[in-house]
Enzyme design. Structure first.
Site, PDB file in Angstrom:
ATOM      1  CG  ASP A  43      41.805 -21.869 -25.585  1.00  0.00           C
ATOM      2  OD1 ASP A  43      41.932 -22.010 -26.829  1.00  0.00           O
ATOM      3  OD2 ASP A  43      42.751 -22.029 -24.790  1.00  0.00           O
ATOM      4  CG  ASP A  63      43.198 -18.057 -28.783  1.00  0.00           C
ATOM      5  OD1 ASP A  63      42.789 -17.932 -27.609  1.00  0.00           O
ATOM      6  OD2 ASP A  63      44.105 -18.850 -29.109  1.00  0.00           O
ATOM      7  CG  ASP A 113      51.676 -21.959 -35.789  1.00  0.00           C
ATOM      8  OD1 ASP A 113      50.574 -21.811 -36.352  1.00  0.00           O
ATOM      9  OD2 ASP A 113      51.784 -22.348 -34.603  1.00  0.00           O
TER      10      ASP A 113
END
Length: 442
Positions: free
Chosen positions: A60, A62, A140
């Site tokens: 996907d 983002d 992260d």
């Protein structure tokens, strides 16, 4: 935790990187262009950018933007806002959803305590908005912190991500232990990214993984289950399992001591995950139910043996053992009943398959194929089961075989026991024992 300092970003113009709009979904491009036209900065970010650079097809796309969630909602009528812990927008294009997040800033810049909430080091709410430069520090791993800017198609790297991707290295942004304490699920993500993309976890990022597994006990169980499914059922299950075992993280997900796995149990799990990976690669369906049956099989046998020693009947021992094992499992990682119920049926069918009674009825059971696949896996480390596997494989192919019935020796009148007459099995269209077992569509 002190925020890491950022130097000047490395900016690659379109001519110096390989990302093309032809490889980005039309829906994501529509959102990027829509936000840019409305006067906001909009970037493709995260795994989509990372995977395109690594030559992997993104699952996907983002988007990160300077627009607030409410401004995204006002820009796209086909969007809705979701989340309280991390508020963002989902823009819907039929079955495809493009996730849009506003740039985040440090919690110490929160004007309202409701926007930022911590429990010790752990982030419970993260709705403090800022700039792209602030947003990158909140991410992260470096490989997830590349920004593809739609206004000029440039690639922006604030944290040395391009070098890490070139060296296939996984590294946290900032202090690794602090990052894991903020969100313990990041430990599972480190394992998943390393397994999926065959990255090497750099030493400083790896070291806390051996020590901080207990933090997973604080993660909401639904979220923990979702992350575990991604680890084991996304096509890189065997590598994920090896990493989870190495860091002793498996101990906090399932009732198994990863450092002391019996060889036969380890073989069963590896065989199941290897074949699950094969099914994913072939585009075949997989389900957590089958792997739950595999992972909990040995604890079930131990619990059942404990019941049998107490003089409980085999049927009742199985029922009680299932209850005990699933209760223990749910104390670690709660598995929804839609997966534990099929797993229990796979377990209960094992003894029926081994007895080989009423084959036509069993062939019509909705869990037969999954139970047969499970039996075939067991036979890889239990050779005595191979004749049973061969019997059921032949029955599925419609071969005319005698139905063997367990007897206690002579018949009541002293005559040799009679065999039941042969019955021709009906062809079911199922695959034989040579088909890859594991993770059947149950």
């Amino acid at each position: 935790m002190p925020e890491p300092s950022l130097g000047p970003p490395r900016i690659l113009p379109r001519s110096e990187h390989s990302i093309s709009r032809a490889h980005i979904s039309k829906s994501a491009l529509n959102v990027l262009y829509g936000l840019h036209k409305a006067g906001y900065e909009a970037c493709l970010v995260g795994g989509g950018v990372r995977d395109l650079l690594l030559g992997v097809t993104p699952k996907d796309f983002d988007i990160a933007t300077s627009a607030l969630p409410e401004q995204v909602r006002a820009t796209f009528r086909n969007s809705r806002l979701i989340g309280r812990r991390f508020r963002l927008a989902h823009v819907h294009f039929g079955p495809e959803i493009v996730e849009v997040a506003t740039y985040r800033a440090s919690h110490d810049k929160a004007e309202d305590e409701a926007d930022a909430r911590l429990d010790g080091d752990r982030i419970l709410r993260d709705n403090v908005y800022g700039t792209r430069e602030e947003d990158v520090i909140r991410r992260d791993f470096t490989v997830n912190a590349l920004y593809y800017r739609i206004e000029d198609f440039s690639l922006i790297d604030h944290v040395g991500a391009l070098e890490d991707i070139d060296k296939r290295r996984l590294r946290t942004i900032g202090d690794p232990e602090a990052r894991y304490r903020e969100d313990p699920v990041r430990m599972l993500r480190a394992v998943r990214l390393a397994a999926k993309l065959e990255l090497t976890i750099e030493p400083a990022t790896e070291a806390p993984l051996f020590e901080l597994g207990y933090l997973l006990e604080t993660v909401p169980q639904a979220r923990l289950f979702d992350e575990t499914v991604k680890l084991l059922l996304s096509g890189h299950g065997i590598r994920s399992y090896e990493q989870l075992s190495r860091y002793r993280l498996l101990d906090y997900l399932f009732p198994v001591e990863s450092a002391a796995l019996a060889p036969e149990r380890d073989r069963l799990i590896r065989a199941a995950l290897t074949n699950t990976d094969q099914r994913v690669a072939a585009g075949l369906p997989v389900t957590p139910a089958f792997l739950i049956a595999v992972l909990l099989w040995e604890p079930l046998q131990e619990a059942m043996a404990h019941q049998l020693v107490r003089g409980v009947s085999e049927h009742d021992a199985l029922i009680k053992a299932q209850e005990d094992v699933l209760r223990t499992q749910n104390d670690l990682l709660a598995v929804p009943k839609r997966f534990t119920l099929p797993a229990a049926e796979i377990w209960s069918l094992q003894s029926r398959l081994q007895r080989r009674r009423q084959p036509d009825r069993l062939l019509g059971h909705p869990r037969f194929r999954a139970a047969f696949d499970f039996l075939a896996l067991r036979a890889q480390s239990e050779p005595d089961l191979q004749s049973v596997v061969n019997f059921w494989a032949a029955r599925q192919e419609g071969l005319d075989l005698p139905i063997e019935v367990e007897t206690d020796g002579e018949s009541p009148d002293g005559a040799p026991p009679r065999r039941r007459r042969r019955r021709r099995g009906r062809r079911r269209g199922a695959q034989g024992a040579s088909a890859p077992p594991a993770a059947a569509d149950v």
